[in-house]
Each structure stands twice: as C-alpha cells, then as structure tokens.
Write a protein that holds these residues in place. Structure first.
Motif, PDB file in Angstrom:
ATOM      1  N   LEU A  80      -4.158  12.364   5.673  1.00 43.24           N
ATOM      2  CA  LEU A  80      -3.156  11.940   6.657  1.00 43.24           C
ATOM      3  C   LEU A  80      -1.760  12.456   6.320  1.00 43.24           C
ATOM      4  O   LEU A  80      -1.065  13.010   7.165  1.00 43.24           O
ATOM      5  CB  LEU A  80      -3.145  10.411   6.749  1.00 43.24           C
ATOM      6  N   GLY A  95      -1.229   7.371  -2.388  1.00 44.17           N
ATOM      7  CA  GLY A  95      -2.511   7.206  -3.040  1.00 44.17           C
ATOM      8  C   GLY A  95      -3.682   7.564  -2.137  1.00 44.17           C
ATOM      9  O   GLY A  95      -3.514   7.836  -0.948  1.00 44.17           O
ATOM     10  N   ALA A  96      -4.876   7.582  -2.721  1.00 42.90           N
ATOM     11  CA  ALA A  96      -6.079   7.837  -1.941  1.00 42.90           C
ATOM     12  C   ALA A  96      -6.431   6.581  -1.149  1.00 42.90           C
ATOM     13  O   ALA A  96      -6.013   5.484  -1.511  1.00 42.90           O
ATOM     14  CB  ALA A  96      -7.217   8.212  -2.883  1.00 42.90           C
ATOM     15  N   PRO A  97      -7.190   6.742  -0.062  1.00 42.13           N
ATOM     16  CA  PRO A  97      -7.609   5.560   0.697  1.00 42.13           C
ATOM     17  C   PRO A  97      -8.521   4.649  -0.135  1.00 42.13           C
ATOM     18  O   PRO A  97      -9.090   5.085  -1.122  1.00 42.13           O
ATOM     19  CB  PRO A  97      -8.384   6.146   1.878  1.00 42.13           C
ATOM     20  N   HIS A  98      -8.657   3.419   0.330  1.00 48.55           N
ATOM     21  CA  HIS A  98      -9.557   2.428  -0.265  1.00 48.55           C
ATOM     22  C   HIS A  98      -9.182   2.055  -1.681  1.00 48.55           C
ATOM     23  O   HIS A  98     -10.016   1.610  -2.450  1.00 48.55           O
ATOM     24  CB  HIS A  98     -11.007   2.910  -0.227  1.00 48.55           C
ATOM     25  N   GLN A  99      -7.912   2.248  -2.055  1.00 55.57           N
ATOM     26  CA  GLN A  99      -7.512   1.772  -3.370  1.00 55.57           C
ATOM     27  C   GLN A  99      -7.301   0.273  -3.295  1.00 55.57           C
ATOM     28  O   GLN A  99      -6.713  -0.221  -2.344  1.00 55.57           O
ATOM     29  CB  GLN A  99      -6.232   2.460  -3.809  1.00 55.57           C
ATOM     30  N   ARG A 100      -7.773  -0.400  -4.324  1.00 55.20           N
ATOM     31  CA  ARG A 100      -7.630  -1.845  -4.330  1.00 55.20           C
ATOM     32  C   ARG A 100      -6.162  -2.200  -4.532  1.00 55.20           C
ATOM     33  O   ARG A 100      -5.489  -1.661  -5.403  1.00 55.20           O
ATOM     34  CB  ARG A 100      -8.482  -2.437  -5.450  1.00 55.20           C
ATOM     35  N   LEU A 101      -5.677  -3.113  -3.690  1.00 49.31           N
ATOM     36  CA  LEU A 101      -4.273  -3.474  -3.777  1.00 49.31           C
ATOM     37  C   LEU A 101      -4.092  -4.581  -4.807  1.00 49.31           C
ATOM     38  O   LEU A 101      -4.959  -5.432  -4.975  1.00 49.31           O
ATOM     39  CB  LEU A 101      -3.776  -3.952  -2.415  1.00 49.31           C
ATOM     40  N   PRO A 121       0.833  -1.197   0.000  1.00 45.88           N
ATOM     41  CA  PRO A 121       0.000   0.000   0.000  1.00 45.88           C
ATOM     42  C   PRO A 121       0.872   1.253   0.000  1.00 45.88           C
ATOM     43  O   PRO A 121       1.942   1.274   0.610  1.00 45.88           O
ATOM     44  CB  PRO A 121      -0.808  -0.105   1.298  1.00 45.88           C
ATOM     45  N   SER A 122       0.419   2.261  -0.706  1.00 48.62           N
ATOM     46  CA  SER A 122       1.220   3.479  -0.812  1.00 48.62           C
ATOM     47  C   SER A 122       0.666   4.561   0.090  1.00 48.62           C
ATOM     48  O   SER A 122      -0.529   4.663   0.311  1.00 48.62           O
ATOM     49  CB  SER A 122       1.204   3.962  -2.260  1.00 48.62           C
ATOM     50  N   LEU A 123       1.559   5.378   0.623  1.00 47.83           N
ATOM     51  CA  LEU A 123       1.130   6.528   1.420  1.00 47.83           C
ATOM     52  C   LEU A 123       0.598   7.632   0.533  1.00 47.83           C
ATOM     53  O   LEU A 123      -0.117   8.517   0.978  1.00 47.83           O
ATOM     54  CB  LEU A 123       2.320   7.064   2.215  1.00 47.83           C
ATOM     55  N   LYS A 133      -3.694   3.766   6.369  1.00 47.88           N
ATOM     56  CA  LYS A 133      -4.199   4.820   5.494  1.00 47.88           C
ATOM     57  C   LYS A 133      -5.044   4.224   4.377  1.00 47.88           C
ATOM     58  O   LYS A 133      -6.080   4.752   4.012  1.00 47.88           O
ATOM     59  CB  LYS A 133      -3.048   5.604   4.885  1.00 47.88           C
ATOM     60  N   ASN A 134      -4.578   3.100   3.838  1.00 43.12           N
ATOM     61  CA  ASN A 134      -5.268   2.524   2.693  1.00 43.12           C
ATOM     62  C   ASN A 134      -6.666   2.028   3.033  1.00 43.12           C
ATOM     63  O   ASN A 134      -7.585   2.164   2.242  1.00 43.12           O
ATOM     64  CB  ASN A 134      -4.442   1.371   2.120  1.00 43.12           C
ATOM     65  N   ILE A 135      -6.850   1.477   4.224  1.00 33.68           N
ATOM     66  CA  ILE A 135      -8.125   0.811   4.493  1.00 33.68           C
ATOM     67  C   ILE A 135      -9.123   1.703   5.227  1.00 33.68           C
ATOM     68  O   ILE A 135     -10.310   1.419   5.263  1.00 33.68           O
ATOM     69  CB  ILE A 135      -7.890  -0.510   5.274  1.00 33.68           C
ATOM     70  N   SER A 136      -8.649   2.802   5.821  1.00 36.30           N
ATOM     71  CA  SER A 136      -9.511   3.555   6.732  1.00 36.30           C
ATOM     72  C   SER A 136     -10.152   4.774   6.083  1.00 36.30           C
ATOM     73  O   SER A 136      -9.636   5.326   5.111  1.00 36.30           O
ATOM     74  CB  SER A 136      -8.703   4.042   7.937  1.00 36.30           C
ATOM     75  N   ASP A 137     -11.261   5.197   6.681  1.00 37.73           N
ATOM     76  CA  ASP A 137     -11.841   6.501   6.359  1.00 37.73           C
ATOM     77  C   ASP A 137     -11.217   7.570   7.252  1.00 37.73           C
ATOM     78  O   ASP A 137     -10.959   8.681   6.817  1.00 37.73           O
ATOM     79  CB  ASP A 137     -13.349   6.474   6.575  1.00 37.73           C
ATOM     80  N   SER A 173      -8.273   9.857   6.485  1.00 32.00           N
ATOM     81  CA  SER A 173      -7.066   9.264   5.886  1.00 32.00           C
ATOM     82  C   SER A 173      -6.657   9.947   4.600  1.00 32.00           C
ATOM     83  O   SER A 173      -5.485   9.940   4.255  1.00 32.00           O
ATOM     84  CB  SER A 173      -7.216   7.767   5.646  1.00 32.00           C
ATOM     85  N   SER A 174      -7.622  10.555   3.902  1.00 32.39           N
ATOM     86  CA  SER A 174      -7.234  11.229   2.673  1.00 32.39           C
ATOM     87  C   SER A 174      -6.310  12.412   2.952  1.00 32.39           C
ATOM     88  O   SER A 174      -5.603  12.874   2.068  1.00 32.39           O
ATOM     89  CB  SER A 174      -8.483  11.708   1.938  1.00 32.39           C
ATOM     90  N   GLU A 179     -12.011  -5.336   2.612  1.00 29.63           N
ATOM     91  CA  GLU A 179     -12.809  -4.316   1.911  1.00 29.63           C
ATOM     92  C   GLU A 179     -14.046  -4.951   1.271  1.00 29.63           C
ATOM     93  O   GLU A 179     -15.146  -4.392   1.337  1.00 29.63           O
ATOM     94  CB  GLU A 179     -11.970  -3.624   0.826  1.00 29.63           C
ATOM     95  N   LYS A 208     -16.535  -6.006   3.935  1.00 33.13           N
ATOM     96  CA  LYS A 208     -17.168  -4.831   4.528  1.00 33.13           C
ATOM     97  C   LYS A 208     -18.370  -4.399   3.697  1.00 33.13           C
ATOM     98  O   LYS A 208     -19.436  -4.107   4.230  1.00 33.13           O
ATOM     99  CB  LYS A 208     -16.132  -3.706   4.595  1.00 33.13           C
ATOM    100  N   ASN A 218      -7.699  -6.607   0.735  1.00 37.74           N
ATOM    101  CA  ASN A 218      -8.757  -6.582  -0.277  1.00 37.74           C
ATOM    102  C   ASN A 218      -9.986  -7.347   0.195  1.00 37.74           C
ATOM    103  O   ASN A 218     -11.124  -6.914   0.002  1.00 37.74           O
ATOM    104  CB  ASN A 218      -8.254  -7.192  -1.591  1.00 37.74           C
ATOM    105  N   VAL A 242       1.679   2.494   8.844  1.00 37.51           N
ATOM    106  CA  VAL A 242       0.966   3.712   8.467  1.00 37.51           C
ATOM    107  C   VAL A 242       0.280   3.553   7.115  1.00 37.51           C
ATOM    108  O   VAL A 242      -0.881   3.925   6.944  1.00 37.51           O
ATOM    109  CB  VAL A 242       1.939   4.906   8.426  1.00 37.51           C
ATOM    110  N   ALA A 243       0.996   2.993   6.138  1.00 38.60           N
ATOM    111  CA  ALA A 243       0.435   2.902   4.795  1.00 38.60           C
ATOM    112  C   ALA A 243      -0.764   1.957   4.759  1.00 38.60           C
ATOM    113  O   ALA A 243      -1.753   2.230   4.075  1.00 38.60           O
ATOM    114  CB  ALA A 243       1.509   2.438   3.810  1.00 38.60           C
ATOM    115  N   VAL A 244      -0.686   0.875   5.501  1.00 36.75           N
ATOM    116  CA  VAL A 244      -1.803  -0.079   5.545  1.00 36.75           C
ATOM    117  C   VAL A 244      -3.034   0.589   6.140  1.00 36.75           C
ATOM    118  O   VAL A 244      -4.143   0.501   5.603  1.00 36.75           O
ATOM    119  CB  VAL A 244      -1.413  -1.328   6.370  1.00 36.75           C
TER     120      VAL A 244
END
Lengths: 336, 373
Positions: free
Chosen positions: B261, A265-271, A261-263, B238-242, B258-259, B217, B220, B214, B234-236
């Motif tokens: 962060l 990108g936007a959240p909820h991006q499919r990995l 996962p990247s710092l 950020k990716n999954i959270s609102d 998170s957008s 998500e 959910k 994935n 941190v990256a994990v």
C-alpha cells in the motif's frame, strides 16, 4: 519573553456524582508561553477536557464542580472572576474550538450572524464594519467565496467548512490563547489535515498560544512545541514534542505510542494493546494510577504515588521510567 | 449508467463462484462474491443519490479486505447493500454461491445467516434494556436454537470478557470497548463465515482500538472468518487487511495488497489519503517525509492546502451529481480533459494490484504527466 501567558498551579476539579466525588483533574500544574503550542493527550476520561474547560473558566459557577488551585491567564486569576468578567475574557483573551462543529453553531442562524455577533460582542463597531470583518475572517480561515457563505446556514456547509467557521468565531477578537478540544476528531482524515494546517498557519500569523487537546497522538505530533500526557486526571509526562515521541519515559506514554498501527510495518502485526481499563476516579488507586495496566510495575508502585519530577523540561511521574536518561540530571544542561 | 462504469475486482481470477455445493472449504472459490453492485437512493425531487456505482469484489476464504475512503465514498452503503439492508439497486451478491439479491423474508434470512455485521457505535447498536448474557444469545435464540450458558461463557471468553463480571450487566454499565466486544460476541454466536465490520474502531480510544484489532485477528483465526473491514484510518486498514480497496464517491479507485500500500499505491486519491496520515516521529520537520516518498502526486496535493483557491477544490462533490468521467478529477492534481471525458477502467497491473486512473502511470515522469492533454 517575560512571564508566561498561562500558569496553572496545582489545579484540581472534583465533580459531584451519584457515586460520590469524582476527581477529574488532580493537582495539575503547567505553564504556557506566548505563541507556544501545547498538546494535551489522553484517553477518554483522563480529564483533558475538564482541564481545558476549567482553564477557560467554564466550570467556575457550576455547583457540581469543586475547584482548587490557581489558573492565571496573563496575570489574572481566572477562577476568581465574576461571570460578567469571564464573558469579557472569552473572546479577546481566550477562544475555544470544540469537537463537534454542528453543535457549536446555532442551526437557525446564518454563518454571518454568528461572526457578526462575536465581533460586536467585544468591539464597538457598526454592523457594516462587523460584516466586513466577518468576510475577512472567513477569508482568513480559507473559506472560498465568503460573500455567498456568509448568508448560508450551518447545515449547508460540510463538516470541514463548519469547523472553519467555528475557528473564525474563536479568532474574531484575536485571542491570546486558543483552546482546541479535539478539533478534528469528527472530521475525515483529509479534512483533518487541512484544519491542522490551518491552525498552524493562523498561529503563525496571529502569534497566539494554542492548547490542542486530542486522544490521538498523531494529531498532536508535529503540530505542537510541547506535549503533556494525562492519565487518570494527572499529568504523567510532559516534554518537548520531539523527545516525548522519540523517547517517552512514562510506560503509559510509551504504550500509547506503541498501540498505534504503523504505516511502515507489514500487515497483520500484532498491536501492543494496553490491557485493562482506566482507573475509576471516584475511587482512585492509592499508588500509581497506571500500576494496574503497567508492564513494568513494581510492588512500591501500588503503594507510593509517583510525583512529576522534572529533568530539565522533561517531567515524568514514574518510579521506574522507560528510556531513562543515560546519566543523571547534571548532564542535561544542553537540553532545551 | 451503472453498466458503463462497471469495474471488476477479482483476486483469484477465474475460480468459478457458486456451484451447487456451496461448501465453504472449497479452495479458490470466494466466500463472498459481489459483482456490479449499484446502490442508489431516490430523493423526493426526482434526483438520485449515486452512493455506490458498480463495485465488484471477491472475498476469498480466510481473507481480510479493507475498504478505505472518506465519508461519502459509499463504503458503508456498499457494506449494507451486501447485507441487503436495504438490497442494492442492481448487481449480484453471492454468499457461498447463493444469490442474496432478490430474496426476501425467511429465505433471505436463512441464506444471509452466515454473514454478520459489526457497527461503528458499539453502544447504540446494543439494546440498552438487555443484559449481556441475553444480548449474546439473542441471535441463535431468534433461530429457535437452544443456547447453553456454557456457549455464552465460551464466546465471552473468546472476545476477552470475563463472563462472571459482565454476565448480568447492561450496555450502559460497559465501556465502549467492552460493548464492541459484546457486538463481536453476538456476531460470532451465529457461526458466521463472513464478518462485515463497518468502522468498528473509529469511536474507540487508541489503546482500546489496539485491543479490538487484536481481538478481530484472533477471532478470525479461531472461527475461520473472512472479513470485510471498513475504516477511514489508513494505518488501521493496512494493519488488518490482506488487500485494500480504496473507494471514492461510490467507485473503486484502486485495489492493492496491503503489504504494497505505502510503496506502490498509485492512484492520486490513495496518495492523498496516505499524505493525510499524521506523522508520528517528525516534529515540524517536513510533513510527509515519512510517507514512503509519496512522490509528486502527494506533494502536489499537500502543497496547495494553505491557499484558499485549492481549498475550494478539495470539497467532496455531491453524489447526486458526480463529476463526469473520473469522479476524483475535481480534486486531482493530475486531472486532464481526458479525465472529464472518460471514466477510467479498473486495470490489472498484476500481483493483485488494480488501478482506475488515466494518468497514474505517468506520475513517475513528474510534471510531464500534468501537462498532458
């Protein structure tokens, strides 16, 4: 520069298991110059730890291991050494830092005892001088107040401090090569950064070569000169760190990078997950070992195992590499 | 001391939680509402470990909140306290408006049933003697419900396992990722509304980690879950959270969407965590360059890392005797006398961004912020 510090040629390690022989390391070749840092990256079961331990000579007298190929450390054939010769080599020639600092330290011995033991094993010095060296070592690895810490037991130290002690032990006899097997996996991110910075600094100060093993590409990125990616017991790609991270050629290396996962990108991006599981090394597939999980698989991948082919310093074992060179090998003289 | 340090973390500010109905779909009402949560563990010598000191949080329907922090920050203690494992020392935990604290036995189990938890180590959290089909069915069976093979098949497929392959297997015959899928399937069988994930991917390889993230998500969306996701990566998170809640030594430092962060997080501890993320695409050229221009807060922290003096100050203080005032001040590059005297309150900066720091505002003024006090 002369000859490389470490030359590994066609090294294989076959482990006897209840289900049959398991080829944990299969025909690996690599070389390491003095002062160079090599990162070895791979998933659990890719053979990276077995490779490191075999280079150390830790599996030489283990009856479950059948080793073939050569490991030459500073000209000496490690696999042919007697146990006493190996013990003489561990310390001044090669040191190792393991993943879990708690199990690498003896819980009933003080920090100082560990270090004094390491020093006096190889150096004819008095106990007092060894204690002095131990204090210097603790200072060198950034442990504050060494005089107090030297009398403490491992459980009185935090995980990061323990790993510093383990590093100090490995460096006690100024090895030419340090092998760090997942040195920060058990640690917090903030501590991980400190330990990686410390290893960076010590390498510069002591001029030693380092092999850094990790499942985390992020740990290896920016800390190594060269990176080798292992999959199913084989090296599938090796290159200088920058070109491997910027333009990986093996689909597995590329997929590993994409799965993080990247710092940015936007959240909820499919990995971009890599579906499937690593191959069973008791019965490895006949063609490319990554074929079953590869997006770009062709029919011949399942039949013909790809060889590690070098283009300058960038080696890839793939019939259909991603990010192929714009032109062929003739145009890459400017590389390296 | 708990009440003095109380902080409020409200997302949808004023929707009254609770009420008689407790219906899940009521828009605006949080599914899970936590206020002033305190977790303390007494030690044999009379001292007390302050694991969590006044944390409040509302989890909206369908929302994912990430909790970020180092080991010892109290994030796991908080999660367990929500599940009443063990019950918190003080504070309130309301699931769909029903208070969980103070309840016991069958009443607690009934009220808690729609909140499920997934743990870090997927192998040790499964009974090694049971087969996958029974592991998955265990929850509903405990409640005396009939579970058909079709139900089991459906949930196994939902978590990406092939029922015919894993049906009769035991945990040791599965990989870590597969075990984590079984754990998720077990949780989903009880039709939860809230899923608490405590470091669910920390023990997994990168490629498997992506699969599980994935899957979470997907689950959910499919099961209409609200998720509390705890991790140190941190990256994990950020990716999954609102929203991301950053904890340090039992207290909330910052809550930030998170957008935002990377760009807008201001707390020096959040900055430290961001600066600790290894850089992927820069070999040896300036570390931290890609951390979104982290500013003086981050660079101040990383600058001193080589020297032995600063190393001493980066140890996590003991939760038995947490520092007075702001608990992060012993490691903070911006700390002043004010930070030792007074604990910063969590202030609302607007747009769902909450911050507990005396000085983070002046961070943009550069060194002026540090000289103060």
């Amino acid at each position: 520069m002369g000859r490389p510090l470490l030359v590994v040629e066609n090294l294989s390690a076959v482990i006897t298991t209840g289900r049959g022989p398991l080829t944990a390391v299969d025909g690996v070749s690599l070389s390491l110059d003095r002062g160079e840092v090599l990162g070895i990256v791979g998933e659990s079961g890719s053979g990276k730890s077995v490779l490191a331990r075999t280079i150390m000579g830790l599996h030489c007298s283990d009856p479950r291991f059948a080793l073939s190929g050569t490991v030459k450390l500073d000209g000496r054939d490690v696999l042919g050494l007697e146990p006493s010769q190996l013990r003489a080599m561990w310390g001044p020639e090669v040191g190792m830092v393991f993943q879990d600092p708690m199990t690498a330290l003896n819980p009933v011995k003080r920090v100082g005892t560990h270090l004094v033991e390491a020093v006096r094993k190889h150096q004819q010095v008095t106990r007092r001088d060894a204690v002095g060296q131990a204090l210097d070592l603790l200072d060198m690895v950034g442990i504050p107040d060494p005089r107090r810490r030297i009398n403490q037991f491992p459980h009185q130290l935090s995980g990061g401090m323990r790993q510093r002690v383990v590093i100090a032990m490995a460096l006690a006899n100024r090895p030419k090569l340090l092998i760090a097997d997942e040195p920060t996996t058990a640690l917090d991110v903030t501590v991980q950064r400190q330990i990686l910075d410390l290893l960076d600094r010590l390498r510069g100060e002591l001029g030693m070569a380092v092999i850094m093993i990790s499942h985390d590409l992020g740990v290896v990125a920016g800390r190594t000169d060269r990176v080798a990616v292992m999959y199913g017991g084989e090296i599938v790609e090796t290159a200088d760190a920058r070109s491997l991270f910027d333009a990986p050629r093996h689909p597995y290396a590329s997929a590993l990078l994409a799965a993080i996962p990247s710092l940015k990108g936007a959240p909820h991006q499919r990995l971009a997950a890599i579906d499937g599981t690593p191959p069973d090394l008791v019965m490895p597939p006949s063609g490319c070992r990554f074929a079953a999980r590869c997006d770009a698989v062709h029919d011949d991948c399942r039949v013909q195992p790809p060889q590690l082919i070098f283009d300058g310093t960038h080696g890839t074992a793939c019939h259909y590499p991603v990010n192929p060179l714009i032109s062929t090998a003739s145009n890459t003289s400017g590389d390296t | 001391m708990a009440s003095a340090n109380t902080v409020q973390v409200r997302h949808q500010a004023d929707a009254p939680s609770g009420g008689a109905s407790g219906a899940s779909a009521k828009s605006g009402a949080p599914v899970l509402s936590v206020s002033d949560l305190v977790v303390e563990f007494p030690l044999a010598d009379g001292q007390v470990v302050h694991a969590v000191s006044g944390v409040s949080l509302d989890l909206a329907d369908g929302e994912t909140v990430g909790i970020l922090g180092e080991s010892g920050s109290g994030k796991s203690s908080a999660a367990r306290a929500l599940m009443q494992l063990p019950p918190p020392t003080a504070g309130s935990v309301k699931l769909q408006g029903k208070e969980l604290t103070g309840r016991r036995g069958a009443a607690l189990r009934t009220d808690r049933a729609r909140m499920q938890m997934i743990f870090q180590d997927p192998i040790s959290s499964l009974n090694p003697r049971r087969r996958v089909k029974d592991l998955v069915a265990q929850g509903p069976r405990t409640w005396g419900r009939k579970v058909s093979d079709d139900d089991i098949r459906e949930v196994l497929e939902a978590v990406g396992l092939r029922p015919e392959v894993v049906w009769d297997r035991r945990p040791h015959e599965l990989s870590g990722g597969q075990c984590q899928r079984v754990s998720i399937a077990r949780a989903l069988m009880l039709d939860p509304q809230v899923l608490i994930c405590d470091e669910p991917v920390s023990a997994l390889d990168v490629s498997v980690q992506a699969q599980i993230l994935n899957l979470l998500e997907d689950a959910k969306k499919r099961y209409n879950l609200s998720v509390l996701f705890i991790a140190h990566d941190v990256a994990v998170v950020k990716n999954i959270s609102d929203r991301v809640m950053v904890m340090y030594l039992g207290k909330v430092c910052e809550v930030v969407p998170s957008s935002k962060l990377v760009e807008e997080a201001r707390h020096p501890y959040t900055q430290l965590l961001l600066a600790s993320v290894p850089e992927m695409h820069s070999s040896s050229s300036g570390a931290g360059s890609g951390v979104g221009g982290s500013g003086p807060g981050a660079s101040g922290v990383s600058d001193g890392q080589g020297s032995a003096t600063s190393v001493g100050s980066v140890e996590l203080p003991s939760p038995i005797n947490p520092p007075s005032g702001c608990r992060f001040r012993t490691r903070c590059p911006l700390a002043t006398d004010l930070c030792a005297a007074e604990a910063p309150m969590l202030r609302d900066l607007g747009d769902g961004h909450l911050l507990a720091c005396h000085h983070a505002d002046s961070r943009h003024a550069g060194s002026a912020g540090r000289g103060e006090g």
